[in-house]
Motif scaffolding. Structure first.
Motif, mmCIF file in Angstrom:
data_model
loop_
_atom_site.group_PDB
_atom_site.id
_atom_site.type_symbol
_atom_site.label_atom_id
_atom_site.label_comp_id
_atom_site.label_asym_id
_atom_site.label_seq_id
_atom_site.Cartn_x
_atom_site.Cartn_y
_atom_site.Cartn_z
ATOM 1 N N ARG A 1 47.504 38.774 44.367
ATOM 2 C CA ARG A 1 47.055 38.363 45.693
ATOM 3 C C ARG A 1 48.115 37.430 46.280
ATOM 4 N N PHE B 1 42.282 34.976 39.199
ATOM 5 C CA PHE B 1 43.101 35.740 40.135
ATOM 6 C C PHE B 1 44.579 35.514 39.841
ATOM 7 N N PHE C 1 47.416 34.816 41.778
ATOM 8 C CA PHE C 1 47.985 34.451 43.074
ATOM 9 C C PHE C 1 49.505 34.394 42.972
ATOM 10 N N ARG D 1 45.078 41.825 50.792
ATOM 11 C CA ARG D 1 45.174 41.003 51.996
ATOM 12 C C ARG D 1 45.750 39.619 51.651
ATOM 13 N N ILE E 1 46.726 35.618 51.827
ATOM 14 C CA ILE E 1 46.071 34.389 52.254
ATOM 15 C C ILE E 1 47.165 33.467 52.785
ATOM 16 N N MET F 1 37.209 31.220 51.512
ATOM 17 C CA MET F 1 37.857 31.678 50.276
ATOM 18 C C MET F 1 36.855 32.453 49.407
ATOM 19 N N GLU G 1 36.386 35.825 50.952
ATOM 20 C CA GLU G 1 37.594 36.644 50.799
ATOM 21 C C GLU G 1 37.730 37.163 49.371
ATOM 22 N N LEU G 2 37.463 36.302 48.399
ATOM 23 C CA LEU G 2 37.703 36.662 47.001
ATOM 24 C C LEU G 2 36.465 37.266 46.336
ATOM 25 N N GLU H 1 57.014 27.587 41.960
ATOM 26 C CA GLU H 1 55.731 26.995 42.293
ATOM 27 C C GLU H 1 55.755 25.516 41.983
#
Lengths: 273, 273
Positions: A5, A32, A34, A65, A67, B99, B102-103, B271
């Protein structure tokens, strides 16, 4: 469908505030995958156009989609992000209205302020604290008179990163005192530290973890042996207890958490830079 | 009525995320004298009770309604803060609902996650990058093979804090190369740097500011003279231009902004920790 995602942190400044918030938000949704990307300095329509293209491409590539977490102040640029098809979250929008009503004034819409222009005085205080941390690191014989605090621990227990963090983010002059073998022969404070009792904070660590860290640094040394680590940590813990030095285990603790607890315990109140 | 407006950053973790957001939010309202205070690790009703007492007292002391910016997940604790009479802003609340939709899942409500427990691998990467920055700082003759980037500049232009910041927050192995008088005699890259062209980023600075910084460090030295600073900065800028090294002026730039621009320019994607 891909498991990835895509998440974008978009800002008209450095994007660091947005990334901090977004990172915290994402940790609240586990399971998830991400894939995050920061797009900083998006302060005109051209850059917004580029950002939207990257966001759309990521969505198509991962069939997922995207974020978008952003702090764009300019309504035109913010509206462009909204048209990317992503779930778009504006991190400040929900708070502007209540703040404006509370303070009886409108927000200023200059961009990129949080980590933007800096005055010399602030920069200076920050750099001086950093230099202090680096020159008062690990056994360099200096005076602790000007230190705001002194972290005491055996070698590799987490003193240096904590000191640097405190300097960089709070302008705190944090010094280190590494406990030597000689110090650990008694359960009393080393003589050099006695005058600074109220500035002291002890760090401790699980001996297995310490051995693992030291092993990386000096493989197969006596220094890295589990027995050595167990003995040193046990002696340090006795000393902290006898001398009533506040302590914290760094084993499962982030640098931020150590820094925060040290400040709270010693009553050091500073504003974040 | 006092001019001071008390602001509290309340968190069940370190409070660092909340302080980051709150700090950014407050910079959007100028002309107020915000007095900020962080109250971390508020994770039960007792601590919430203490926090509420402090918030109320500050309001009474300054005759001004406090502002509470928080990230408390526990609804009981959050409700207690709401009863303090302060303007209470929950920094995550507005984003949880979109969120979750969406998730297709509910958020996990463990507390203090963003800067909480850390795995060994992450900690290790961070500490290794930090050690790298400290051992590759200012003229220590080491190999740059393992560096992710090399900051090039005259002495005191902002290399060290930027390297440490990049290490601490992104695990980037950032090395320094301080330009010496000898380097500045030609407008070509020092021989040691030529193999690493794609890792180079030049920092420049206003000579007046540089003289001011050096003056603090070595008062009345030739090193700190404005003439010396002007000559060094001019020579470095010519070199960067001739060699097409990307550059940035640190004069009015925060450490965060320098770090962000360096990462963007060199295409370093990491990150944040």
């Amino acid at each position: 469908m891909s498991d990835i995602r895509p998440v974008f942190y978009v800002s008209d400044g450095t994007g660091i505030t947005v990334e901090t918030i977004g990172h915290s938000l994402l940790t609240q949704f586990s399971g998830f995958h991400f894939q995050t990307e920061r797009i900083p300095f998006v302060d005109d329509a051209d850059k917004a156009h580029d950002a939207v293209r990257r966001i759309r491409e990521a969505g198509e590539r991962h069939l997922s989609r995207p974020i978008v977490i952003h702090s764009i102040v300019d309504p035109v640029v913010a509206a462009m992000l909204g048209e990317s098809g992503a779930l778009t979250l504006d991190v400040f929008a929900p708070f502007i209205d209540p703040m404006e009503r509370e303070l009886g004034t409108l927000r200023q819409s200059r961009v990129g302020q949080a980590h933007g222009l800096v005055d010399f005085e602030t920069y200076h205080r920050r750099i001086n604290a950093m230099n202090f941390a680096l020159t008062h690191d690990d056994g360099i014989a200096v005076s602790y008179d000007e230190a705001d605090l002194i972290l005491v621990a055996v070698s590799r227990a987490g003193k240096t990163p904590t000191c640097v963090y405190l300097a960089l983010h709070y302008g705190i002059r944090a010094a280190n005192y590494p406990l030597t073998d000689q110090d650990l022969e008694t359960d009393r404070l080393p003589a050099r530290l006695r005058a600074y009792r109220r500035k002291l904070f002890g760090l401790t660590i699980d001996p297995e973890r310490l051995a693992q860290i030291r092993q990386e640094r000096r493989p197969n040394s006596r220094y890295a042996q589990l027995d050595t680590c167990k003995r040193e940590v046990a002696a340090a813990e006795v000393m902290f207890q006898m001398e009533r030095i506040p302590t914290l285990s760094t084993t499962h603790t982030s640098i931020e958490e150590i820094a925060s607890k040290v400040m709270t315990t010693l009553g050091l109140r500073r504003e974040m830079f």
